[in-house]
Design a protein around this motif. Structure first.
Motif, PDB file in Angstrom:
ATOM      1  N   GLU B  10       0.837  -1.198   0.000  1.00 21.13           N
ATOM      2  CA  GLU B  10       0.000   0.000   0.000  1.00 21.13           C
ATOM      3  C   GLU B  10       0.875   1.252   0.000  1.00 21.13           C
ATOM      4  OE1 GLU B  10      -2.404   0.393   3.443  1.00 21.13           O
ATOM      5  OE2 GLU B  10      -3.354   2.210   2.661  1.00 21.13           O
ATOM      6  N   GLN B  13       2.370   1.777  -3.374  1.00 15.81           N
ATOM      7  CA  GLN B  13       1.424   2.329  -4.347  1.00 15.81           C
ATOM      8  C   GLN B  13       1.218   3.821  -4.120  1.00 15.81           C
ATOM      9  OE1 GLN B  13      -2.616   1.198  -3.874  1.00 15.81           O
ATOM     10  NE2 GLN B  13      -3.099   1.500  -6.033  1.00 15.81           N
ATOM     11  N   TYR B  44      12.357  -2.241  -0.736  1.00 16.49           N
ATOM     12  CA  TYR B  44      13.512  -1.678  -1.411  1.00 16.49           C
ATOM     13  C   TYR B  44      13.307  -1.790  -2.916  1.00 16.49           C
ATOM     14  CZ  TYR B  44      18.147  -0.625  -2.891  1.00 16.49           C
ATOM     15  OH  TYR B  44      19.205  -0.042  -3.519  1.00 16.49           O
ATOM     16  N   PRO B  46      14.720   0.360  -5.988  1.00 15.02           N
ATOM     17  CA  PRO B  46      15.524   1.504  -6.426  1.00 15.02           C
ATOM     18  C   PRO B  46      15.308   1.842  -7.904  1.00 15.02           C
ATOM     19  CG  PRO B  46      16.859  -0.444  -6.416  1.00 15.02           C
ATOM     20  CD  PRO B  46      15.491  -0.872  -6.009  1.00 15.02           C
ATOM     21  N   GLY B  47      16.052   2.835  -8.367  1.00 15.24           N
ATOM     22  CA  GLY B  47      15.951   3.286  -9.753  1.00 15.24           C
ATOM     23  C   GLY B  47      16.567   2.320 -10.738  1.00 15.24           C
ATOM     24  N   PHE B  49      19.181   2.356 -12.767  1.00 19.08           N
ATOM     25  CA  PHE B  49      20.618   2.064 -12.834  1.00 19.08           C
ATOM     26  C   PHE B  49      21.031   1.112 -11.723  1.00 19.08           C
ATOM     27  CE2 PHE B  49      20.735   6.236 -15.079  1.00 19.08           C
ATOM     28  CZ  PHE B  49      21.009   5.682 -16.312  1.00 19.08           C
ATOM     29  N   THR B  50      20.501   1.373 -10.521  1.00 15.24           N
ATOM     30  CA  THR B  50      20.792   0.451  -9.422  1.00 15.24           C
ATOM     31  C   THR B  50      20.280  -0.938  -9.771  1.00 15.24           C
ATOM     32  OG1 THR B  50      20.174   2.328  -8.083  1.00 15.24           O
ATOM     33  CG2 THR B  50      20.734   0.320  -6.938  1.00 15.24           C
ATOM     34  N   GLY B  53      22.661  -2.643 -12.035  1.00 18.43           N
ATOM     35  CA  GLY B  53      23.867  -3.021 -11.308  1.00 18.43           C
ATOM     36  C   GLY B  53      23.631  -4.233 -10.433  1.00 18.43           C
ATOM     37  N   LEU B  54      22.533  -4.215  -9.683  1.00 24.04           N
ATOM     38  CA  LEU B  54      22.248  -5.334  -8.778  1.00 24.04           C
ATOM     39  C   LEU B  54      21.953  -6.604  -9.568  1.00 24.04           C
ATOM     40  CD1 LEU B  54      20.147  -3.761  -5.901  1.00 24.04           C
ATOM     41  CD2 LEU B  54      22.593  -4.030  -6.126  1.00 24.04           C
ATOM     42  N   LEU B  57      25.293  -8.095 -10.615  1.00 19.22           N
ATOM     43  CA  LEU B  57      26.024  -8.670  -9.487  1.00 19.22           C
ATOM     44  C   LEU B  57      25.355  -9.948  -8.986  1.00 19.22           C
ATOM     45  CD1 LEU B  57      26.850  -5.322  -7.777  1.00 19.22           C
ATOM     46  CD2 LEU B  57      28.502  -6.967  -8.614  1.00 19.22           C
ATOM     47  N   THR B  58      24.024  -9.958  -8.997  1.00 18.20           N
ATOM     48  CA  THR B  58      23.328 -11.176  -8.556  1.00 18.20           C
ATOM     49  C   THR B  58      23.641 -12.335  -9.495  1.00 18.20           C
ATOM     50  OG1 THR B  58      21.557  -9.736  -7.826  1.00 18.20           O
ATOM     51  CG2 THR B  58      21.112 -12.079  -7.816  1.00 18.20           C
ATOM     52  N   ILE B  61      27.054 -13.626  -8.517  1.00 14.16           N
ATOM     53  CA  ILE B  61      27.000 -14.436  -7.296  1.00 14.16           C
ATOM     54  C   ILE B  61      26.385 -15.807  -7.592  1.00 14.16           C
ATOM     55  CG2 ILE B  61      25.992 -14.617  -4.999  1.00 14.16           C
ATOM     56  CD1 ILE B  61      25.994 -11.609  -4.872  1.00 14.16           C
ATOM     57  N   HIS B 105      13.288  -6.883  -0.957  1.00 14.65           N
ATOM     58  CA  HIS B 105      13.602  -6.421  -2.311  1.00 14.65           C
ATOM     59  C   HIS B 105      12.352  -6.521  -3.179  1.00 14.65           C
ATOM     60  CE1 HIS B 105      18.026  -5.936  -2.464  1.00 14.65           C
ATOM     61  NE2 HIS B 105      17.905  -6.551  -1.310  1.00 14.65           N
ATOM     62  N   VAL B 110      17.827  -7.657  -7.793  1.00 17.07           N
ATOM     63  CA  VAL B 110      18.170  -8.918  -7.131  1.00 17.07           C
ATOM     64  C   VAL B 110      17.064  -9.944  -7.362  1.00 17.07           C
ATOM     65  CG1 VAL B 110      18.592 -10.003  -4.920  1.00 17.07           C
ATOM     66  CG2 VAL B 110      19.582  -7.792  -5.397  1.00 17.07           C
TER      67      VAL B 110
END
Lengths: 327, 395
Positions: B10, B13, B44, B46-47, B49-50, B53-54, B57-58, B61, B105, B110
């Motif tokens: 909620e 939104q 979480y 994010p925008g 670009f993040t 990136g994530l 990286l995921t 890993i 997340h 991720v």
């Protein structure tokens, strides 16, 4: 727009009366916009028609003749520039908003047909002889002039591409990764010089407050080119000890880009700096691991390194993102 | 079903809606700030670009992790059966649950990466198990795989409201229906297009009903993606080129000479009329999904016609099509300049114009990277070039 949700927020006193009136008005007059669809159709039509006409002209080049075609291109280009100079806004060192989308398109059309004109005339009549340096230098100067005069980022990008061409390489990120043969040492140095030049341009534009918003484009091209050329140099000189100098260069540049990104609070460049530096560091680690021999132990070590380091970088990125949002 | 808590969603939104309202200038900065304080971001998310990136990286890993696992298992000689791939998929799923439930997340890169990895690993394991270990025939093997993939993708869609999985589950379902009918022998092959048309139409109407009744806003995007997939599948089920190629392929595999396609006129009618119907209904119901899908499918219809009838040369076709498109678009722009029937040409939201400018500059450079070469690139006249100029951005 979710009207009932905004209404609820209004009832909770989080949205003031004048704002909510605006929302209500918008909600009642909500229109269905065909903007995107019609514009796409228009582009598509222009593209198909010009491609078709291009083929027709090309097939009939014997009857039409080169001069006529050159004249047509020159007229298109000249007409566009005439319109742009007539309708332009006065030059300013700061951001100048374009007078309209028509203006932008005509400017772009003018620049592209100008490039075609120069290319055509050079190909057909060798106007610059074999002096290809001059043949690329001249359009580059014109493009940069146009970009600054009319404040157009697209043309600035074209200018940068042309600058790279003039320096003997073709530079857009796509090609940088795909079509260039990196095993030529000279090209790597040219790239490096180009990258540093662009970074300097980014620095100077904000330092002297001259078209500050161009800094992003300069920085974008400069950072990618400089980082990639240094990493390539590392692999070219892999066997000699002097390869590590380039990795050091990556870290140094990464630090600079990092500081600069924090100042501009741009997460994009922060991400670039972190990822390139991480790549360079991983190169170093893999290099060491390979020297350890090829038992299972070192391979385990490498896997472990990648898991641990990537987790660390994820945490770092999340923290940096928060830091930038807070500032 | 969904992994996230109700209040979390909620808040998300509310934050998204107010952000949008702020960008269109409906809210003041103070109002947005006070709403942000009252409804704090709990997830979480994010925008872009993040997120990229994530995501990268995921993936690093995950591949290092599964490599490590494989190394362990190699010592114990456990790599011979697909069980360990299933195990890896399960391990990734546990990681996904942890990242979404504990670390909150939500479309952060991720979870996107992990969802894709879980599906990919599971599919690999399934292939291995079905075709290498169980020695099922081709058709029954595919039936089993598509049924299981449908179940998995549907589950992931509902649990994580993922758009790609929504598309994946529908594709798996359609593959399942297709091979079910195909399995029925000669009659099945004959009625195949009609069954597919009926099934996809049914699914589309079910999805429409679902959209009307839907209370959970977080499934909206997944539902839209599903609609697009179904609409395209509905069209392709009756597209002349698809049906005819399929007919020939089926006869070929049965060792019979391909016959003339029965009901050819029906499929021609379908090929040409359906995109127009989509557009008409899209305009009438103000449904963007229908409208845009219809516009794309017009191109598919044009290619189908072009494939069987050579009316004119390529360049003449290009000129005529281009001229017609320009005329239609120009007339429509003139017509809708003043809003009519609730439709307008004006942009309703101006918010992102400046943001797009930057990205756009890069796209221009990408598109024209070949152009400036006076040495290399002048044999073709610039016609294509300035056309591309139009295509490369929305100023």
């Amino acid at each position: 727009m979710n009207f009932s949700l905004l209404k609820r927020l209004h009832q909770q006193g989080l949205i003031s009366v004048p704002s909510f009136e605006k929302i209500e008005q918008k909600h009642q007059n909500s229109l269905f916009s065909l903007h995107w669809e019609l514009k796409t159709l228009l582009y598509l039509g222009v593209m198909l028609l010009s491609t078709g006409l291009g083929i027709v002209i090309y097939q009939n080049i014997d009857t039409i003749g080169h001069q006529v075609i050159l004249l047509i291109i020159a007229l298109i280009s000249g007409g566009c520039f005439f319109y742009c100079f007539k309708n332009r806004k006065p030059f300013s060192r700061a951001l100048v908003k374009s007078p309209g989308s028509m203006f932008d398109y005509l400017l772009l059309l003018g620049s592209l047909s100008f490039l075609t004109f120069v290319g055509y005339i050079q190909y057909q009549y060798q106007i610059f002889g074999t002096n290809y340096g001059l043949a690329t230098f001249f359009p580059m100067v014109v493009l940069f002039f146009l970009a600054y005069e009319f404040d157009h980022l697209g043309i600035l990008s074209l200018g940068i591409t042309n600058l790279a061409l003039w320096m003997g390489v073709s530079v857009t990120p796509k090609q940088l990764l795909m079509s260039i043969n990196y095993n030529s040492q000279q090209i790597v140095y040219v790239y490096l010089l180009l990258g540093l030049l662009l970074l300097a341009a980014a620095f100077l534009s904000s330092r002297y407050d001259f078209k500050k918003h161009f800094g992003f484009t300069y920085m974008h091209f400069g950072a990618h080119v400089a980082f990639i050329s240094m990493l390539c140099a590392y692999f070219i000189y892999y066997d000699s000890g002097y390869a590590f100098l380039f990795l050091l260069g990556v870290f140094g540049l990464g630090y600079y880009v990092y500081q600069d990104a924090l100042k501009r609070s741009s997460f994009y460049f922060l991400l670039l700096a972190v990822l390139y530096a991480y790549f360079a560091f991983s190169c170093l680690v893999v290099n060491v691991v390979i020297r350890l021999g090829n038992d299972e132990g070192p391979i385990f070590l490498a896997f472990f390194y990648f898991i641990a380091s990537a987790v660390a970088i994820i945490i770092l990125l999340i923290r940096l993102n928060k830091k930038i949002k807070a500032s | 079903m969904i992994v996230y808590q109700k209040t979390e969603l909620e808040h998300l939104q509310i934050l998204q809606e107010t952000q949008q309202a702020r960008q269109t200038g409906l809210l003041t900065a103070e109002e947005q700030q006070s709403i942000k304080q009252k409804y704090m971001a709990l997830l979480y998310s994010p925008g872009v670009f993040t997120r990229i990136g994530l995501f990268i990286l995921t993936c690093i890993i995950s591949s290092a992790g599964s490599g490590m696992l494989a190394l362990f298992l190699m010592e114990a000689h456990l790599l011979d059966s697909p069980a360990w791939v299933f195990f890896t998929a399960a391990a990734f799923y546990v990681a996904l649950e942890l990242m979404t439930r504990q670390s909150k997340h939500y479309k952060s890169g991720v979870d996107d990466a992990l969802i894709l990895i879980v599906t990919g690993t599971f599919l690999t394991a399934l292939y291995w198990a079905v075709f290498e270990n169980m020695h099922l025939g081709d058709v029954s093997g595919i039936l089993l795989i598509s049924a299981l993939m449908f179940a998995l993708c549907l589950y992931l869609t509902l649990r994580f409201s993922d758009m790609l999985m929504a598309a994946g589950s529908l594709i798996a379902l359609l593959v399942f229906i297709f091979f079910m009918v195909y399995h029925a022998g000669r009659i099945g092959a004959m009625i195949l297009p009609f069954v597919m048309i009926l099934c996809t139409a049914l699914i589309y109407f079910l999805l429409l009903r679902l959209e009307l009744k839907l209370k959970a806003w977080y499934y909206e995007n997944a539902l839209i993606v599903a609609q697009i997939v179904v609409l395209i599948a509905l069209y392709l089920s009756g597209n002349y080129f698809v049906v005819r190629s399929l007919n020939e392929a089926l006869h070929h595999s049965a060792g019979v000479e391909p016959v003339v396609l029965p009901f050819g006129w029906f499929f021609w009618l379908w090929t040409i009329c359906i995109p127009l119907l989509y557009i008409a209904y899209g305009l009438k119901r103000k449904n963007v999904v229908l409208l845009r899908t219809g516009l794309i499918l017009v191109a598919a219809a044009a290619f189908t016609i072009r494939n069987y009838f050579h009316l004119m040369s390529m360049e003449a076709l290009l000129c005529v099509a281009g001229a017609v498109l320009i005329a239609v678009a120009y007339a429509a722009i003139r017509y809708f300049k003043v809003p009519k029937h609730g439709i307008t040409y004006e942009q309703t939201d101006e918010q992102h114009l400046m943001d797009h400018m930057r990205v756009e500059a890069l796209i221009v450079a990408e598109t024209f990277s070949q152009t400036p070469g006076p040495v290399a690139d002048n044999t073709k006249f610039g016609g294509g070039d300035f056309g591309g100029g139009g295509a490369s951005g929305n100023f």
